[in-house]
Design a protein around this motif. Structure first.
Motif, short mmCIF file in Angstrom:
data_model
loop_
_atom_site.label_atom_id
_atom_site.label_comp_id
_atom_site.label_asym_id
_atom_site.label_seq_id
_atom_site.Cartn_x
_atom_site.Cartn_y
_atom_site.Cartn_z
N UNK A 72 0.83 -1.20 0.00
CA UNK A 72 0.00 0.00 0.00
C UNK A 72 0.87 1.25 0.00
N UNK A 73 1.93 1.23 0.78
CA UNK A 73 2.86 2.36 0.83
C UNK A 73 3.53 2.56 -0.53
N UNK A 74 3.94 1.46 -1.16
CA UNK A 74 4.57 1.55 -2.48
C UNK A 74 3.58 2.09 -3.52
N UNK A 75 2.33 1.65 -3.47
CA UNK A 75 1.32 2.14 -4.41
C UNK A 75 1.08 3.64 -4.21
N UNK A 76 1.08 4.08 -2.96
CA UNK A 76 0.90 5.51 -2.67
C UNK A 76 2.08 6.32 -3.21
N UNK A 77 3.29 5.78 -3.08
CA UNK A 77 4.48 6.47 -3.60
C UNK A 77 4.43 6.56 -5.12
N UNK A 78 4.02 5.48 -5.77
CA UNK A 78 3.91 5.49 -7.23
C UNK A 78 2.86 6.51 -7.67
N UNK A 79 1.72 6.54 -6.97
CA UNK A 79 0.67 7.51 -7.30
C UNK A 79 1.19 8.94 -7.16
N UNK A 80 1.95 9.20 -6.10
CA UNK A 80 2.53 10.54 -5.91
C UNK A 80 3.51 10.88 -7.03
N UNK A 81 4.30 9.89 -7.46
CA UNK A 81 5.24 10.11 -8.56
C UNK A 81 4.50 10.40 -9.86
N UNK A 82 3.43 9.67 -10.12
CA UNK A 82 2.64 9.89 -11.34
C UNK A 82 2.03 11.29 -11.32
N UNK A 83 1.49 11.69 -10.16
CA UNK A 83 0.91 13.03 -10.01
C UNK A 83 1.97 14.10 -10.30
N UNK A 84 3.13 13.96 -9.66
CA UNK A 84 4.21 14.94 -9.83
C UNK A 84 4.68 15.00 -11.28
N UNK A 85 4.81 13.84 -11.91
CA UNK A 85 5.25 13.80 -13.31
C UNK A 85 4.23 14.51 -14.21
#
Length: 165
Positions: A72-85
């Protein structure tokens, strides 16, 4: 005759994004063709949508709670990276009035629901270019194909040009 608030709203373009190069290219293409030429008076409202898989799908069945929390933590980090990108790509084209929505679920369903929610005029998705490579399509499904058939708006599938050697 007085105009209503709904009549003054700009048409909506929804762009499906993920952490891949194909969706980044589709977003850049959209900005270059629908936003940059009209700066700063953009004719559309832009919504970027990322569908994050549910943790139970990402980890499977029979896992420990600790491992699930890690996923869940990894998925949240990926989502944050996608948002930032997505925000970074928009900012690089001086498009700062953008909404980014992160929704849990299958990309096909999430994109079609986002189109309905915002009464979008256009849905833009990238194409991975699997085409007739049947195994990839069977395993991954085709988000663009599903959206082309089920989204309640026009769907633009943006293909990244192949580099000729």
């Amino acid at each position: 005759m007085a105009t209503t608030e709904a009549e003054n709203e700009k048409p909506v373009i929804v762009v499906g994004i993920d952490n891949g190069e194909h969706s980044s290219y589709a977003l850049e293409w959209t900005l270059d063709h629908f936003f940059v030429p009209f700066a700063p008076n953009y004719p559309f409202k832009l919504i970027l949508t990322y569908a994050t898989p549910p943790p139970c799908i990402a980890v499977g069945i029979g896992i420990t709670v600790m491992y699930q929390l890690s996923v869940e933590s990894d998925l949240a980090k990926i989502a944050a990276q996608v948002r930032e990108k997505g925000e970074r790509i928009c900012a690089s084209k001086s498009v700062n009035d953008v909404v980014v929505e992160i929704t849990e679920g299958d990309a096909r369903t999430v994109l079609c629901k986002t189109v309905e929610k915002h009464h979008a005029s256009i849905l833009v998705v990238g194409s991975h270019g699997y085409g007739m490579k049947r195994l990839c399509r069977v395993i991954l499904g085709s988000v663009s194909d599903h959206c082309a058939h089920h989204a309640k708006c026009s769907v633009m599938i943006v293909k990244k040009p192949k580099i000729k050697h």
